[in-house]
Design a protein around this motif. Structure first.
Motif, PDB file in Angstrom:
ATOM      1  N   VAL A 120      -4.806   0.315 -13.764  1.00  0.00           N
ATOM      2  CA  VAL A 120      -4.301  -0.052 -12.433  1.00  0.00           C
ATOM      3  C   VAL A 120      -4.102   1.215 -11.611  1.00  0.00           C
ATOM      4  N   TYR A 121      -3.462   2.212 -12.232  1.00  0.00           N
ATOM      5  CA  TYR A 121      -3.238   3.498 -11.555  1.00  0.00           C
ATOM      6  C   TYR A 121      -4.567   4.110 -11.096  1.00  0.00           C
ATOM      7  N   SER A 122      -5.569   4.084 -11.966  1.00  0.00           N
ATOM      8  CA  SER A 122      -6.875   4.657 -11.626  1.00  0.00           C
ATOM      9  C   SER A 122      -7.519   3.953 -10.434  1.00  0.00           C
TER      10      SER A 122
ATOM     11  N   ASP B  73       0.830  -1.206   0.000  1.00  0.00           N
ATOM     12  CA  ASP B  73       0.000   0.000   0.000  1.00  0.00           C
ATOM     13  C   ASP B  73       0.867   1.260   0.000  1.00  0.00           C
ATOM     14  N   ASP B  74       1.972   1.223   0.711  1.00  0.00           N
ATOM     15  CA  ASP B  74       2.874   2.378   0.737  1.00  0.00           C
ATOM     16  C   ASP B  74       3.485   2.634  -0.643  1.00  0.00           C
ATOM     17  N   GLU B  75       3.847   1.555  -1.331  1.00  0.00           N
ATOM     18  CA  GLU B  75       4.394   1.711  -2.688  1.00  0.00           C
ATOM     19  C   GLU B  75       3.344   2.291  -3.635  1.00  0.00           C
ATOM     20  N   LYS B  76       2.123   1.825  -3.494  1.00  0.00           N
ATOM     21  CA  LYS B  76       1.038   2.348  -4.335  1.00  0.00           C
ATOM     22  C   LYS B  76       0.832   3.839  -4.087  1.00  0.00           C
ATOM     23  N   ARG B  77       0.823   4.223  -2.818  1.00  0.00           N
ATOM     24  CA  ARG B  77       0.673   5.650  -2.487  1.00  0.00           C
ATOM     25  C   ARG B  77       1.834   6.469  -3.048  1.00  0.00           C
ATOM     26  N   ALA B  78       3.042   5.908  -2.964  1.00  0.00           N
ATOM     27  CA  ALA B  78       4.224   6.608  -3.479  1.00  0.00           C
ATOM     28  C   ALA B  78       4.125   6.780  -4.996  1.00  0.00           C
ATOM     29  N   ILE B  79       3.605   5.793  -5.680  1.00  0.00           N
ATOM     30  CA  ILE B  79       3.440   5.885  -7.131  1.00  0.00           C
ATOM     31  C   ILE B  79       2.394   6.955  -7.465  1.00  0.00           C
ATOM     32  N   ILE B  80       1.314   6.988  -6.722  1.00  0.00           N
ATOM     33  CA  ILE B  80       0.271   7.996  -6.938  1.00  0.00           C
ATOM     34  C   ILE B  80       0.837   9.396  -6.696  1.00  0.00           C
ATOM     35  N   ASP B  81       1.590   9.543  -5.614  1.00  0.00           N
ATOM     36  CA  ASP B  81       2.215  10.844  -5.321  1.00  0.00           C
ATOM     37  C   ASP B  81       3.232  11.208  -6.394  1.00  0.00           C
ATOM     38  N   GLY B  82       3.984  10.234  -6.845  1.00  0.00           N
ATOM     39  CA  GLY B  82       4.970  10.475  -7.893  1.00  0.00           C
ATOM     40  C   GLY B  82       4.320  10.917  -9.196  1.00  0.00           C
TER      41      GLY B  82
END
Length: 102
Positions: A39-41, A11-20
């Motif tokens: 997937v991003y959406s 979940d942290d990696e997903k949040r980091a990707i969204i923030d990135g």
């Protein structure tokens, strides 16, 4: 594709990707991580529903402001025209009154 391993993101990696994506751009971050937009959406909906709701609310508010601004301009023009008509009628009345009462 056969033989391709499915990656798992925390979940942290997903949040980091969204923030990135917000910083570097969505397309750049998706290419960097080899992800599809769908997937991003999904991740974005899951981890940032209140942000999306806020963005939608801001968009609707901006639309309402545009509509109200246009209506305000239209009403200002109407009032200006009415004020001009009143001024012209007042001047005519003064002119007529000066003819009868020199």
């Amino acid at each position: 594709m056969p033989g391709r391993l499915r990656r798992k993101f925390t979940d942290d990696e997903k949040r980091a990707i969204i923030d990135g994506a917000a910083q570097k751009g969505v397309n750049a971050i998706l290419r960097e991580h080899g992800l599809s937009y769908s997937v991003y959406s999904r991740w974005k909906e899951k981890f940032q529903p209140e942000v999306m709701k806020e963005q939608h609310a801001q968009f609707r508010l901006q639309q309402q402001v545009r509509v109200l601004t246009a209506e305000n301009e239209r009403l200002k023009k109407i009032i200006a025209n009415q004020a001009l008509e009143i001024q012209i009628k007042t001047e005519k009345l003064v002119e007529q009154a000066s003819r009868f009462h020199p």
